[in-house]
Design an enzyme around this catalytic site. Sequence first.
Site, PDB file in Angstrom:
ATOM      1  N   LYS A  14       3.714  74.139  70.976  1.00  0.00           N
ATOM      2  CA  LYS A  14       5.000  74.851  70.894  1.00  0.00           C
ATOM      3  C   LYS A  14       4.867  76.288  71.412  1.00  0.00           C
ATOM      4  CE  LYS A  14       5.283  74.030  66.410  1.00  0.00           C
ATOM      5  NZ  LYS A  14       4.022  73.269  66.218  1.00  0.00           N
ATOM      6  N   ARG A 171      -2.229  70.463  57.072  1.00  0.00           N
ATOM      7  CA  ARG A 171      -1.046  70.824  57.860  1.00  0.00           C
ATOM      8  C   ARG A 171      -0.408  69.574  58.458  1.00  0.00           C
ATOM      9  NH1 ARG A 171      -3.552  75.048  61.799  1.00  0.00           N
ATOM     10  NH2 ARG A 171      -1.480  75.170  62.727  1.00  0.00           N
TER      11      ARG A 171
HETATM   12  P1  AP5 Z   1      -0.245  75.978  70.591  1.00  0.00           P
HETATM   13  O1  AP5 Z   1       0.721  76.243  71.704  1.00  0.00           O
HETATM   14  O2  AP5 Z   1      -0.829  77.137  69.876  1.00  0.00           O
HETATM   15  O3  AP5 Z   1       0.374  74.904  69.546  1.00  0.00           O
HETATM   16  P2  AP5 Z   1       1.520  75.089  68.467  1.00  0.00           P
HETATM   17  O4  AP5 Z   1       2.306  73.826  68.460  1.00  0.00           O
HETATM   18  O5  AP5 Z   1       2.244  76.365  68.677  1.00  0.00           O
HETATM   19  O6  AP5 Z   1       0.577  75.132  67.170  1.00  0.00           O
HETATM   20  P3  AP5 Z   1       0.644  76.015  65.860  1.00  0.00           P
HETATM   21  O7  AP5 Z   1      -0.649  75.723  65.134  1.00  0.00           O
HETATM   22  O8  AP5 Z   1       0.906  77.456  66.161  1.00  0.00           O
HETATM   23  O9  AP5 Z   1       1.804  75.394  65.118  1.00  0.00           O
HETATM   24  P4  AP5 Z   1       2.087  75.430  63.645  1.00  0.00           P
HETATM   25  O10 AP5 Z   1       3.457  74.950  63.646  1.00  0.00           O
HETATM   26  O11 AP5 Z   1       1.146  74.693  62.778  1.00  0.00           O
HETATM   27  O12 AP5 Z   1       1.771  76.965  63.245  1.00  0.00           O
HETATM   28  P5  AP5 Z   1       2.723  78.182  62.962  1.00  0.00           P
HETATM   29  O13 AP5 Z   1       2.078  79.390  63.484  1.00  0.00           O
HETATM   30  O14 AP5 Z   1       4.121  77.884  63.380  1.00  0.00           O
HETATM   31  O15 AP5 Z   1      -1.417  75.062  71.218  1.00  0.00           O
HETATM   32  C1  AP5 Z   1      -2.529  74.679  70.437  1.00  0.00           C
HETATM   33  C2  AP5 Z   1      -3.795  74.668  71.326  1.00  0.00           C
HETATM   34  O16 AP5 Z   1      -3.675  73.609  72.276  1.00  0.00           O
HETATM   35  C3  AP5 Z   1      -3.994  75.961  72.151  1.00  0.00           C
HETATM   36  O17 AP5 Z   1      -5.350  76.211  72.241  1.00  0.00           O
HETATM   37  C4  AP5 Z   1      -3.414  75.606  73.554  1.00  0.00           C
HETATM   38  O18 AP5 Z   1      -4.059  76.337  74.585  1.00  0.00           O
HETATM   39  C5  AP5 Z   1      -3.719  74.116  73.619  1.00  0.00           C
HETATM   40  N1  AP5 Z   1      -2.691  73.369  74.346  1.00  0.00           N
HETATM   41  C6  AP5 Z   1      -1.336  73.506  74.236  1.00  0.00           C
HETATM   42  N2  AP5 Z   1      -0.709  72.621  75.028  1.00  0.00           N
HETATM   43  C7  AP5 Z   1      -1.699  71.886  75.628  1.00  0.00           C
HETATM   44  C8  AP5 Z   1      -1.683  70.810  76.568  1.00  0.00           C
HETATM   45  N3  AP5 Z   1      -0.536  70.298  77.033  1.00  0.00           N
HETATM   46  N4  AP5 Z   1      -2.888  70.295  76.972  1.00  0.00           N
HETATM   47  C9  AP5 Z   1      -4.065  70.808  76.504  1.00  0.00           C
HETATM   48  N5  AP5 Z   1      -4.133  71.838  75.625  1.00  0.00           N
HETATM   49  C10 AP5 Z   1      -2.963  72.372  75.193  1.00  0.00           C
HETATM   50  O19 AP5 Z   1       2.721  78.209  61.359  1.00  0.00           O
HETATM   51  C11 AP5 Z   1       1.576  78.565  60.629  1.00  0.00           C
HETATM   52  C12 AP5 Z   1       1.873  78.482  59.139  1.00  0.00           C
HETATM   53  O20 AP5 Z   1       2.927  79.423  58.801  1.00  0.00           O
HETATM   54  C13 AP5 Z   1       2.396  77.139  58.621  1.00  0.00           C
HETATM   55  O21 AP5 Z   1       1.339  76.240  58.340  1.00  0.00           O
HETATM   56  C14 AP5 Z   1       3.153  77.575  57.353  1.00  0.00           C
HETATM   57  O22 AP5 Z   1       2.249  77.854  56.292  1.00  0.00           O
HETATM   58  C15 AP5 Z   1       3.778  78.892  57.771  1.00  0.00           C
HETATM   59  N6  AP5 Z   1       5.130  78.718  58.323  1.00  0.00           N
HETATM   60  C16 AP5 Z   1       5.511  78.959  59.615  1.00  0.00           C
HETATM   61  N7  AP5 Z   1       6.808  78.664  59.786  1.00  0.00           N
HETATM   62  C17 AP5 Z   1       7.262  78.207  58.588  1.00  0.00           C
HETATM   63  C18 AP5 Z   1       8.518  77.702  58.158  1.00  0.00           C
HETATM   64  N8  AP5 Z   1       9.562  77.585  58.992  1.00  0.00           N
HETATM   65  N9  AP5 Z   1       8.630  77.308  56.863  1.00  0.00           N
HETATM   66  C19 AP5 Z   1       7.588  77.404  56.003  1.00  0.00           C
HETATM   67  N10 AP5 Z   1       6.363  77.857  56.356  1.00  0.00           N
HETATM   68  C20 AP5 Z   1       6.201  78.254  57.643  1.00  0.00           C
END
Ligand code: AP5
Length: 213
Positions: A14, A171
């Site tokens: 994402k 997660r």
């Molecule tokens: P990346 O782009 O970083 O993936 P992502 O989907 O953004 O992953 P996140 O871990 O950031 O998502 P998340 O939803 O768990 O975390 P968030 O920060 O929102 O890509 C991942 C890796 O893969 C990178 O190394 C990239 O280079 C690689 N990659 C990407 N695309 C690729 C491809 N096509 N091919 C190969 N490699 C690729 O949330 C963190 C925490 O915050 C949550 O666990 C929760 O505790 C809290 N939180 C956040 N939002 C809320 C909410 N709305 N409600 C309640 N708690 C919340």
Amino acid sequence: MIAIVLLGPPGAGKGTVAEVLAEKGYTHVSTGQLLREQIQQGTQLGLEAKKLMDQGAFVPDDVVVGMIRSLLEEANPEQKFLFDGFPRTLSQAEKLDELLESLNGTLGEVILLECPDHVVVERLSGRRTCEKCGTIYHTKYNPPKTEGICNLDGAPLLQRPDDKEETIKNRLEVYETQTAPLVSYYQSHGLIHSIDATQPIQNVRKAVLEKLG
Ligand code: AP5
């Protein structure tokens, strides 16, 4: 005001997709990033969020919805928002609908990045993020020019504390129980566009840009 939602499991890509959409004029709003900023600033909200995030659990709905409400209420009526990691529960999705309606905004599309668990685990284990600008890298799939250093500003690349193997497992479970039901919710509103997120980064970005016209 228009909002686009990026939906998908942790590590589906994402944030990586959001980087290109931000260049196309979308205001990228990552609730995870907003919470990490609170942690860095050492606020009370940040301290409480950190305990939950380190376990892979969600921060309470009212906290997250409150952050989004403030952002939208202060926004320019012409602004285009890209939500990454929000909404994540049915309650958050309903609150987003209410907020947009009250501000004469529209939810344009929901892009679902589909990615199986084994791919997610490999991606999150190799993820590195610039501590200064937040640019996302991967040790194998998107490495920086110099190991451990951001291409854009030369700052160090860090591993997120919630990218440990046991936290990733939690997660994924939380995603399955609390966030996956949003797929049917948005399907019933005719808003879901699914994309195979196992493709290389450039192909996923291209597919998303094509979906958004
Ligand atoms: P990346 O782009 O970083 O993936 P992502 O989907 O953004 O992953 P996140 O871990 O950031 O998502 P998340 O939803 O768990 O975390 P968030 O920060 O929102 O890509 C991942 C890796 O893969 C990178 O190394 C990239 O280079 C690689 N990659 C990407 N695309 C690729 C491809 N096509 N091919 C190969 N490699 C690729 O949330 C963190 C925490 O915050 C949550 O666990 C929760 O505790 C809290 N939180 C956040 N939002 C809320 C909410 N709305 N409600 C309640 N708690 C919340």
